[in-house]
Design a protein around this motif. Structure first.
Motif, PDB file in Angstrom:
ATOM      1  N   HIS A 151       0.867  -1.190   0.000  1.00 25.18           N
ATOM      2  CA  HIS A 151       0.000   0.000   0.000  1.00 25.18           C
ATOM      3  C   HIS A 151       0.897   1.231   0.000  1.00 25.18           C
ATOM      4  CE1 HIS A 151      -3.322   2.693   0.829  1.00 25.18           C
ATOM      5  NE2 HIS A 151      -2.680   3.157   1.887  1.00 25.18           N
ATOM      6  N   ASP A 190      -7.377  -2.226  -7.658  1.00 25.58           N
ATOM      7  CA  ASP A 190      -7.371  -0.901  -7.022  1.00 25.58           C
ATOM      8  C   ASP A 190      -6.241  -0.747  -6.011  1.00 25.58           C
ATOM      9  OD1 ASP A 190      -9.538  -0.063  -8.506  1.00 25.58           O
ATOM     10  OD2 ASP A 190     -11.006  -0.637  -6.980  1.00 25.58           O
ATOM     11  N   CYS A 195      -6.714   4.384   1.482  1.00 25.72           N
ATOM     12  CA  CYS A 195      -7.170   3.486   2.552  1.00 25.72           C
ATOM     13  C   CYS A 195      -8.414   4.033   3.235  1.00 25.72           C
ATOM     14  CB  CYS A 195      -6.056   3.265   3.573  1.00 25.72           C
ATOM     15  SG  CYS A 195      -5.589   4.757   4.487  1.00 25.72           S
ATOM     16  N   LYS A 216     -10.735  -2.018   0.124  1.00 33.54           N
ATOM     17  CA  LYS A 216      -9.322  -2.343  -0.109  1.00 33.54           C
ATOM     18  C   LYS A 216      -8.993  -3.722   0.479  1.00 33.54           C
ATOM     19  CE  LYS A 216      -4.955  -0.327  -0.634  1.00 33.54           C
ATOM     20  NZ  LYS A 216      -4.647   0.551  -1.734  1.00 33.54           N
TER      21      LYS A 216
END
Length: 294
Positions: A151, A190, A195, A216
């Motif tokens: 991330h 995605d 977040c 997510k």
């Protein structure tokens, strides 16, 4: 490479001190000249302060930068929000002399002056540009056989014009740092989505924020990874503690371990998961922690 002062921000000392410990172990292990940024305040939070009063936001950010200027060290952040706030403020003040004069008028009241003589760095772009994945690969003591959902977070790479980190749609510099540790960065749907924590969303609209986080987490779970690795303690909080909140509010359980990259690198350099606080997360998995030991 210019020496750096370590800017911790608010969330790491208060919520995830293991990330601070891991970062300091990593900087020592890589032989980087660093020191704590004594006297630093909140960055301040870009999604809140900047929205209400720009000069106040710039003045508070500039004060932190001046503390580092006084040591002739670049500022090193380990949080996307702190990086976004401090590097955006530094950029604006370097390119707008009118704003710099307004800020220095306020700073003069505490005998300080912003000169624009240092840069603001983020631990991920710093490691990528100054150390490089090849050197990091040579530094680690054991390979981490993990499938990782990476991330990036928003403020690390945006606004792209000012970050100079390449594409914001398909960046690879963070993936390369993870794969230098032997782990595999797994693509997922995605991947570059927010977040849901930043911009004041988590503070003002918690349910909406958690819905974004859950979208997510669903994509990450479908990718079949062992853990999530991030570059920001606020994203870390959202994806770790957020799983507890999502279970309480929506009844959905994910149990996906979450690590900051500093923690993952420190473990690959030979430090234990407990030494860098992985066992202090809200989502813990004894089998996963055993795998981290190598």
């Amino acid at each position: 490479m210019k020496p750096v002062s370590l800017f911790l921000g608010c969330i790491i000392p208060n919520r995830y001190p293991g990330i601070e410990k891991a970062t300091k172990l990593v900087l020592d292990g890589l032989g980087i000249d660093w020191t704590d940024l004594a006297g630093a305040s909140c960055c301040p939070a870009p999604g809140v302060f900047r929205s209400f009063d720009k000069v106040t936001w710039l003045t508070l950010a500039a004060r932190n930068i001046v503390l580092s200027e006084q040591m002739n060290r670049d500022v090193l952040t380990i949080c996307n929000g702190c990086f976004g706030s401090l590097t955006d403020a530094n950029h604006e003040l370097k390119h707008d002399q009118g704003l710099a004069r307004q800020v220095n008028k306020h700073l003069a009241e505490v005998d300080m002056k912003y000169n624009g003589s240092v840069e603001v760095r983020h631990i991920i772009e710093f490691l990528s540009k100054e150390i490089g994945p090849g050197t990091i690969k040579e530094t680690i003591k054991h390979q981490l056989d993990l499938k990782v959902a990476l991330h990036y977070g928003c403020h690390l790479i945006k606004p792209s014009k000012e970050r100079d980190l390449g594409t914001v749609e398909n960046p690879v510099f963070f993936d390369e740092l993870v794969e230098a540790l032997g782990a595999q960065s797994i693509d997922y749907e995605d991947k570059m989505a927010c977040c849901g924590a930043g911009g004041g969303v988590r503070s003002a609209l918690l349910d909406t924020s958690l819905e974004m986080a859950e979208a997510k987490l669903q994509h990450i779970a479908e990718a079949g990874v062992d853990c999530i690795v991030n570059a920001c303690p606020f994203c870390h909080l959202q994806l770790d503690f957020g799983q507890v909140e999502i279970k309480d509010k929506f009844g959905h359980e994910y149990n996906i371990p979450v690590l900051h990259y500093s923690q993952l690198l420190a473990i690959a350099m030979g430090h234990s998961p407990e030494e860098v606080g992985v066992d202090l997360n809200f989502i813990t998995d004894a089998q996963f922690i055993d795998r981290l030991r190598g």
